[in-house]
Design a protein around this motif. Structure first.
Motif, PDB file in Angstrom:
ATOM      1  N   UNK A  56       0.993  -1.202  -0.077  1.00 59.79           N
ATOM      2  CA  UNK A  56       0.073  -0.186   0.010  1.00 59.79           C
ATOM      3  C   UNK A  56       0.940   1.306   0.209  1.00 59.79           C
ATOM      4  N   UNK A  57       0.722   2.122  -0.974  1.00 61.14           N
ATOM      5  CA  UNK A  57       1.476   3.362  -1.020  1.00 61.14           C
ATOM      6  C   UNK A  57       0.791   4.500  -0.632  1.00 61.14           C
ATOM      7  N   UNK A  58       1.717   5.549  -0.247  1.00 60.78           N
ATOM      8  CA  UNK A  58       0.998   6.886   0.219  1.00 60.78           C
ATOM      9  C   UNK A  58       0.305   7.586  -0.929  1.00 60.78           C
ATOM     10  N   UNK A  59      -0.537   8.706  -0.475  1.00 55.69           N
ATOM     11  CA  UNK A  59      -1.095   9.727  -1.362  1.00 55.69           C
ATOM     12  C   UNK A  59      -0.126  10.193  -2.196  1.00 55.69           C
ATOM     13  N   UNK A  60       0.781  10.632  -1.805  1.00 53.79           N
ATOM     14  CA  UNK A  60       1.877  11.599  -2.378  1.00 53.79           C
ATOM     15  C   UNK A  60       2.602  10.659  -3.515  1.00 53.79           C
ATOM     16  N   UNK A  61       2.923   9.341  -3.030  1.00 54.72           N
ATOM     17  CA  UNK A  61       3.738   8.707  -3.963  1.00 54.72           C
ATOM     18  C   UNK A  61       2.709   8.413  -5.120  1.00 54.72           C
ATOM     19  N   UNK A  62       1.466   7.834  -4.467  1.00 51.92           N
ATOM     20  CA  UNK A  62       0.626   7.432  -5.794  1.00 51.92           C
ATOM     21  C   UNK A  62       0.568   8.753  -6.840  1.00 51.92           C
ATOM     22  N   UNK A  63       0.652   9.697  -6.582  1.00 53.89           N
ATOM     23  CA  UNK A  63       0.183  10.974  -7.205  1.00 53.89           C
ATOM     24  C   UNK A  63       1.610  11.201  -8.060  1.00 53.89           C
ATOM     25  N   UNK A  64       2.571  11.060  -7.528  1.00 54.22           N
ATOM     26  CA  UNK A  64       3.936  11.070  -8.259  1.00 54.22           C
ATOM     27  C   UNK A  64       3.949  10.009  -9.341  1.00 54.22           C
ATOM     28  N   UNK A  65       3.662   8.696  -8.961  1.00 54.65           N
ATOM     29  CA  UNK A  65       3.639   7.629  -9.855  1.00 54.65           C
ATOM     30  C   UNK A  65       2.851   8.209 -11.304  1.00 54.65           C
ATOM     31  N   UNK A  66       1.689   8.573 -10.823  1.00 51.50           N
ATOM     32  CA  UNK A  66       0.586   9.006 -12.005  1.00 51.50           C
ATOM     33  C   UNK A  66       1.375  10.088 -12.879  1.00 51.50           C
ATOM     34  N   UNK A  67       1.859  11.000 -12.238  1.00 51.04           N
ATOM     35  CA  UNK A  67       2.712  12.010 -12.854  1.00 51.04           C
ATOM     36  C   UNK A  67       3.725  11.569 -13.696  1.00 51.04           C
ATOM     37  N   UNK A  68       4.335  10.657 -13.141  1.00 46.03           N
ATOM     38  CA  UNK A  68       5.786  10.180 -14.133  1.00 46.03           C
ATOM     39  C   UNK A  68       5.276   9.207 -15.354  1.00 46.03           C
ATOM     40  N   UNK A  69       4.200   8.721 -15.353  1.00 42.18           N
ATOM     41  CA  UNK A  69       3.662   7.904 -16.310  1.00 42.18           C
ATOM     42  C   UNK A  69       2.609   8.691 -17.181  1.00 42.18           C
ATOM     43  N   UNK A  70       2.665   9.960 -17.194  1.00 45.57           N
ATOM     44  CA  UNK A  70       1.757  10.516 -18.181  1.00 45.57           C
ATOM     45  C   UNK A  70       2.607  11.232 -19.263  1.00 45.57           C
ATOM     46  N   UNK A  71       2.157  10.630 -20.491  1.00 43.19           N
ATOM     47  CA  UNK A  71       2.857  11.253 -21.800  1.00 43.19           C
ATOM     48  C   UNK A  71       1.871  12.198 -22.240  1.00 43.19           C
ATOM     49  N   UNK A  72       2.804  13.480 -22.792  1.00 45.29           N
ATOM     50  CA  UNK A  72       1.679  14.135 -23.337  1.00 45.29           C
ATOM     51  C   UNK A  72       1.200  13.822 -24.733  1.00 45.29           C
TER      52      UNK A  72
END
Ligand code: AMP
Ligand code: MG
Length: 390
Positions: free
Chosen positions: A1-17
């Motif tokens: 289980x990950x923290x909210x901040x970590x989850x947000x970072x992973x989402x951001x890291x995988x977003x391609x324009x």
């Protein structure tokens, strides 16, 4: 289980324009610029009157002869003498050596002359050439969201097309044997399916107006097959339900079977813990919890910024606000809480009925109060962070 901040970072890291396209400005509302836009002209293109009145060369004299008229659209090619004025209207060309416009309410006008009753200071009511923007200067930076005002400003510069990021194609896959479409007869044991329309509406708040909805029963084979087709065609896939640990929750297995890369599963938050985030060939997959309030919470927290990110927006998160808490709030869960709340100019009130299945509370909330996982109690009067929702 990950923290909210970590989850947000992973989402951001995988977003391609998203890829880009040229678009007529009339159609560009809600799109984001890929490049800076440079002004092809000075705006205003010439010195304009800001009032209906009289243009003249500023001096201590109050009496002027009216020698001509400058209507909006005219180009009056004359040189004023010291004792002369031109009748002029809002938006009209100011003769080259005139430097001031007196508004008509401030003069006593005769047929051929005026007496200035209230003398304006030099330069009053003259819009300078290029005062909004000078030719070759930057109108908007890359990453700017196109608003109605931005469309108007671009048009005022004569710009007809801009380059923007395409909007992602989004699909919603709804799972659940118990679900019946609203409008149909509700048989025993069934409930109306509400997540798809709710998520479609939420997507509209992020500028996504067309979304295709697919439906599948709680069946592994059918879920695998459905996902196989959907993953090929869309940039973002939202799955509703079937992602928890029940015997009939098949979504995670079906996603992994389809070679979706898992970036996380389960977040240390309440509501919305059982969420899967993954990607395949640039397509993002958010498997949202079926419980309606969890589903919508996670849309606001994770999906919304991902969309903004993919369409090139420079501000991916909604702007949070700070308010004074109206009552004590306890957090004995060790999780980040997103509490349905109502805020006004100064305060925020946590609403009754926070269960993840309850939309009745969400439906009257205008914000989510964020209680971080390490906060055990927020006392009444504390300044807290609220995420506004619409
Ligand atoms: P699940 O995540 O599939 O276990 O579903 C959790 C709860 O949400 C159950 O009570 C479901 O009946 C309900 N639910 C799941 N999907 C939907 C939906 N599309 N609309 C309304 N309720 C749903
Ligand atoms: Mg289910």
């Amino acid at each position: 289980m990950i923290k909210v901040e970590e989850a947000l970072q992973r989402v951001e890291a995988n977003c391609i324009k998203m890829p880009t396209k040229q678009i007529a400005i009339r159609k560009a509302l809600g799109y984001v610029l890929t490049n800076k836009v440079i002004s092809p002209i000075d705006m205003p293109p010439f010195r304009q009157s800001a009032m209906d009145g009289y243009a003249f060369i500023h001096s201590i004299k109050h009496q002027y002869d009216i020698v001509s008229t400058s209507q909006a659209g005219d180009h009056l090619n004359l040189k004023l003498k010291a004792n002369e004025a031109v009748r002029i209207f809002t938006g009209a060309f100011v003769p080259d050596n005139a430097d001031t416009v007196v508004m008509q309410e401030h003069v006593i006008a005769n047929k051929d002359s005026i007496l200035i009753a209230v003398m304006p200071s030099k330069g009053t009511n003259v819009r300078l050439k290029g005062e909004q923007i000078a030719k070759d200067n930057v109108v908007f930076e890359a990453g700017t969201l196109i608003t109605p005002a931005a469309i108007g400003f671009l048009a005022s510069l004569g710009i007809t097309e801009i380059e923007v990021y395409k909007k992602p194609k989004v699909a919603i896959l709804v799972t659940g044997n118990e679900l019946v479409k609203p409008g149909e007869k509700l048989k025993k044991g069934k409930i109306y399916e509400s997540n798809s329309v709710m998520l479609q509406a939420a997507l509209e708040t992020a500028g996504i107006n067309k979304t295709k909805v697919y439906r599948v029963k709680d069946d592994l084979k059918a879920t695998k097959k459905s996902l196989k087709e959907i993953l090929k065609k869309y940039d973002i896939v939202l799955v509703s339900g079937g992602i928890s640990v029940g015997d009939y929750d098949f979504v995670k297995e079906a996603l992994l079977h389809n070679d979706v890369n898992e970036h996380f599963y389960k977040i240390n938050q309440k509501p919305g813990k059982p969420m899967f985030f993954g990607s395949k060939n640039g397509t993002l997959v958010f498997a949202l919890p079926g419980n309606p309030a969890s589903s919508l919470t996670n849309f606001y927290i994770y999906v919304y910024p991902a969309i903004r990110n993919r369409i090139g927006h420079s501000e991916i998160h909604r702007t949070k606000i700070v308010r004074t808490l109206n009552s004590d709030v306890k957090n004995d869960t060790g999780k980040t809480l997103f509490l349905k709340a109502r805020y006004d100019e100064t305060n925020v009130t946590v609403l009754e009925g926070q269960s993840s299945s309850m939309l009745n509370t969400f439906a009257v909330a205008n914000g989510l109060l964020i209680v971080p996982e390490d906060v055990e109690v927020y006392e009444k009067g504390t300044l807290v962070t609220v995420l506004p929702i619409d």
